[in-house]
Design a protein around this motif. Structure first.
Motif, PDB file in Angstrom:
ATOM      1  N   SER A 289      75.633 -15.883 -14.095  1.00  0.00           N
ATOM      2  CA  SER A 289      76.423 -14.648 -14.091  1.00  0.00           C
ATOM      3  C   SER A 289      77.600 -14.741 -15.039  1.00  0.00           C
ATOM      4  N   VAL A 290      78.232 -15.911 -15.109  1.00  0.00           N
ATOM      5  CA  VAL A 290      79.364 -16.086 -16.025  1.00  0.00           C
ATOM      6  C   VAL A 290      78.905 -15.945 -17.472  1.00  0.00           C
ATOM      7  N   LEU A 291      77.807 -16.585 -17.808  1.00  0.00           N
ATOM      8  CA  LEU A 291      77.296 -16.502 -19.181  1.00  0.00           C
ATOM      9  C   LEU A 291      76.931 -15.066 -19.551  1.00  0.00           C
ATOM     10  N   ARG A 292      76.322 -14.341 -18.646  1.00  0.00           N
ATOM     11  CA  ARG A 292      75.939 -12.961 -18.929  1.00  0.00           C
ATOM     12  C   ARG A 292      77.166 -12.069 -19.058  1.00  0.00           C
ATOM     13  N   SER A 293      78.216 -12.367 -18.312  1.00  0.00           N
ATOM     14  CA  SER A 293      79.426 -11.548 -18.409  1.00  0.00           C
ATOM     15  C   SER A 293      80.140 -11.752 -19.739  1.00  0.00           C
ATOM     16  N   LEU A 294      79.942 -12.930 -20.366  1.00  0.00           N
ATOM     17  CA  LEU A 294      80.557 -13.199 -21.668  1.00  0.00           C
ATOM     18  C   LEU A 294      79.729 -12.652 -22.822  1.00  0.00           C
ATOM     19  N   ASN A 295      78.513 -12.231 -22.536  1.00  0.00           N
ATOM     20  CA  ASN A 295      77.604 -11.727 -23.562  1.00  0.00           C
ATOM     21  C   ASN A 295      77.828 -10.226 -23.761  1.00  0.00           C
ATOM     22  N   ARG A 296      78.131  -9.789 -24.970  1.00  0.00           N
ATOM     23  CA  ARG A 296      78.447  -8.380 -25.222  1.00  0.00           C
ATOM     24  C   ARG A 296      77.311  -7.432 -24.847  1.00  0.00           C
ATOM     25  N   PRO A 297      76.036  -7.739 -25.155  1.00  0.00           N
ATOM     26  CA  PRO A 297      74.971  -6.788 -24.787  1.00  0.00           C
ATOM     27  C   PRO A 297      74.907  -6.491 -23.298  1.00  0.00           C
ATOM     28  N   THR A 298      75.362  -7.444 -22.450  1.00  0.00           N
ATOM     29  CA  THR A 298      75.337  -7.196 -21.013  1.00  0.00           C
ATOM     30  C   THR A 298      76.699  -6.778 -20.489  1.00  0.00           C
ATOM     31  N   GLY A 299      77.601  -6.440 -21.400  1.00  0.00           N
ATOM     32  CA  GLY A 299      78.955  -6.050 -21.015  1.00  0.00           C
ATOM     33  C   GLY A 299      79.025  -4.919 -20.018  1.00  0.00           C
TER      34      GLY A 299
ATOM     35  N   PHE B 256      92.290 -12.455 -21.162  1.00  0.00           N
ATOM     36  CA  PHE B 256      92.795 -13.819 -21.369  1.00  0.00           C
ATOM     37  C   PHE B 256      92.654 -14.642 -20.093  1.00  0.00           C
ATOM     38  N   ARG B 257      92.932 -14.019 -18.962  1.00  0.00           N
ATOM     39  CA  ARG B 257      92.835 -14.751 -17.701  1.00  0.00           C
ATOM     40  C   ARG B 257      91.395 -15.164 -17.416  1.00  0.00           C
ATOM     41  N   PHE B 258      90.446 -14.285 -17.720  1.00  0.00           N
ATOM     42  CA  PHE B 258      89.044 -14.615 -17.495  1.00  0.00           C
ATOM     43  C   PHE B 258      88.629 -15.792 -18.368  1.00  0.00           C
ATOM     44  N   LYS B 259      89.090 -15.806 -19.615  1.00  0.00           N
ATOM     45  CA  LYS B 259      88.774 -16.922 -20.512  1.00  0.00           C
ATOM     46  C   LYS B 259      89.359 -18.227 -19.960  1.00  0.00           C
ATOM     47  N   ALA B 260      90.591 -18.174 -19.440  1.00  0.00           N
ATOM     48  CA  ALA B 260      91.199 -19.375 -18.860  1.00  0.00           C
ATOM     49  C   ALA B 260      90.421 -19.836 -17.631  1.00  0.00           C
ATOM     50  N   LEU B 261      89.935 -18.889 -16.837  1.00  0.00           N
ATOM     51  CA  LEU B 261      89.154 -19.237 -15.659  1.00  0.00           C
ATOM     52  C   LEU B 261      87.820 -19.874 -16.041  1.00  0.00           C
ATOM     53  N   VAL B 262      87.189 -19.364 -17.107  1.00  0.00           N
ATOM     54  CA  VAL B 262      85.925 -19.939 -17.566  1.00  0.00           C
ATOM     55  C   VAL B 262      86.130 -21.383 -18.014  1.00  0.00           C
ATOM     56  N   ASP B 263      87.216 -21.639 -18.757  1.00  0.00           N
ATOM     57  CA  ASP B 263      87.499 -23.009 -19.209  1.00  0.00           C
ATOM     58  C   ASP B 263      87.727 -23.936 -18.016  1.00  0.00           C
ATOM     59  N   GLU B 264      88.475 -23.453 -17.027  1.00  0.00           N
ATOM     60  CA  GLU B 264      88.744 -24.270 -15.847  1.00  0.00           C
ATOM     61  C   GLU B 264      87.473 -24.447 -15.017  1.00  0.00           C
ATOM     62  N   TYR B 265      86.627 -23.442 -15.035  1.00  0.00           N
ATOM     63  CA  TYR B 265      85.346 -23.514 -14.315  1.00  0.00           C
ATOM     64  C   TYR B 265      84.480 -24.635 -14.890  1.00  0.00           C
TER      65      TYR B 265
END
Length: 485
Positions: free
Chosen positions: A100-110, A394-403
């Motif tokens: 789900s995280v990978l798909r949320s970062l993918n623009r086509p599935t935005g 920005f917060r989502f990107k920080a959460l992904v890195d921490e994830y």
């Protein structure tokens, strides 16, 4: 002098011999029935003492083996639980958190980000449920408190909550007042507030400093606003518009007990945002009291058991190297507690320009991270998947890195548990071998040879039968019984 041989005397001797034969036969029979060389301590004190010592060691080893086996099964359940959790955390499948995280970062599935957010929030609940697994009636990952569920979702309390009406004498109630009075006090009445020049939201200090007469109509000019909405540098009430002075600490949510996901207050637990707790302590808290409790769970709390490592005590406490700590802290395996501040995040926009922002309060626990990522995605635009704000992006990107960092730490801790499970399996084999050896030793010392025991019994029985037959010849009266001297 020749003793007088009478029937009574002969009968007494006969009875004594018959009882001796009977006792010998009974002892031999008991040996056959019990299979033991002795049936009381008095039979053979030295051998009985030696057998007692060996039997005591045997039952001690047997008890340690039972405890070890119970622990081994508990760790097997824990290992399987972490295996299920690992699948959700970093398996490349659509129904996992990682997918789900990978798909949320993918623009086509935005445009599907809202649905992915709902999936992630539900997945966080699943992860917490996995960590609440049981072995028998006990919770596996609850540390020393195995009777209560370790992870719970509780309503987010408002840290600024004020129970009652504002109290001007109490500095903690400052957030409950909207305005500042001329005397420096606090009030909620605009008519009683001190008046100050109305600030210009578009004010540009550098532009104003270099402004010419032609620039006075520019929105960036002047730090104050006039009544007609133009900028000015003159704070005089005759020029600048006057507004009540606002209290910088004012928080409109102070009278609400809980906070919603968007930060607004509410008194309804159903509307309140749900935050993860571990054994009653907020997982994402940096408060000293909460940190102290978490540190105790991780470092100070133990549940020692004797699994044959040479249990010893010093000053009333078990020596850690001689016992096994059976407590499993779920907060350790799920990534820890607290939040990180000052996290630098870089994002490249559509034009290739790199933007940077510092983000605070990033959770360390992977369950909390998954839950917050789900909440951020649900705030995205339902039509095109656009972020609700730049801060959210920005917060989502920080959460992904921490994830990703949390998943890496999880793998290490899962491997650590596998090592502990392996030790318990090896120790189980060792204790089994030890108990078997001790059992063989005391059996050799106290168990009788069946063939020899049966032969002894048959011979004793023969002797007893022979003793009975002797009675026929001694029970008849003798001539001496009729003679008088």
């Amino acid at each position: 002098m020749i003793p007088r041989m009478t029937t009574v005397g002969t009968l007494k001797n006969y009875r004594y011999s018959l009882n001796s034969s009977n006792n010998t036969m009974t002892k031999a029979m008991n040996t056959v029935l019990t299979g033991r060389l002795f049936n009381s301590y008095a039979d053979d004190p030295a051998l009985a003492t030696r057998c007692f010592q060996i039997r005591n060691s045997y039952w001690k080893a047997k008890g340690q083996l039972n405890v070890n086996e119970s622990l081994r099964h508990k760790y097997d359940v824990a290992w399987e639980s972490l295996g299920s959790m690992s699948t959700d955390l970093y398996a490349l499948a659509e129904d996992t958190a990682y997918g789900s995280v990978l798909r949320s970062l993918n623009r086509p599935t935005g445009p599907g980000r809202v649905a992915l957010g709902q999936s992630l929030e539900a997945k966080a609940k699943d992860l917490a449920q996995i960590m609440n697994g049981r072995y028998g009636e006990n919770y596996v990952f609850a540390g020393a408190d195995t009777l209560n569920a370790p992870f719970t979702w509780e309503s987010k309390e408002n840290p600024a909550y004020i129970d009652g009406t504002p109290d001007p004498a109490n500095p903690d109630h400052a957030a409950a007042f909207k305005y500042v009075t001329a005397a420096g006090g606090l009030t909620n009445e605009a008519a009683d507030a001190n008046l100050v020049p109305k600030p210009n939201p578009n004010y540009d200090e550098e532009f104003t400093k270099n402004a010419t007469a032609a620039d006075v109509d520019d929105p960036r000019y002047g730090q104050y606003l006039t009544p007609d909405g133009k900028g000015t540098t003159n704070p005089d009430p005759a020029v600048a518009a006057q507004v009540p002075e606002e209290n910088e600490d004012y928080n409109p949510n102070v009278f609400f007990k809980y906070l919603k996901a968007d930060g607004t207050g509410t008194d309804s637990e159903n509307e309140a945002a749900k935050v993860l707790h571990y054994r009653g302590v907020p997982v994402d808290s940096n408060e000293p009291a909460d940190v102290e409790k978490m540190e105790y769970f991780l470092k100070g709390e133990h549940k020692y058991v004797d699994v044959g490592l040479g249990h010893k005590e010093a000053d009333g406490e078990a020596v850690s190297s001689t016992v096994f700590d059976s407590s499993l802290q779920g907060i350790y395996y799920s990534g820890g507690y607290g939040t990180k501040n000052g996290v630098e995040v870089e994002i490249e926009d559509e034009n290739g320009k790199v933007k940077t922002m510092t983000v605070d309060n990033i959770p360390k626990n992977v369950i909390s991270i998954v839950n917050e990522m789900g909440q951020i995605l649900q705030r995205c635009n339902k039509d095109d998947g656009a972020w609700a704000s730049e801060e959210d992006q920005f917060r989502f990107k920080a959460l992904v890195d921490e994830y990703e960092a949390g998943c890496s730490a999880f793998r290490e801790r899962w491997t650590e548990m596998d090592t502990q499970s392996g030790f318990l399996r090896d120790n189980s084999e060792l204790l089994t071998s030890t108990s078997d050896s001790l059992k063989q030793q005391y059996m050799e010392l106290e168990d009788a040879d069946p063939a020899a025991a049966i032969s002894d019994f048959m011979f004793a029985r023969y002797c007893y039968d022979a003793a009975l037959k002797v009675g026929n010849s001694v029970l008849s009266q003798s001539l001496m019984d009729y003679m008088n001297f």
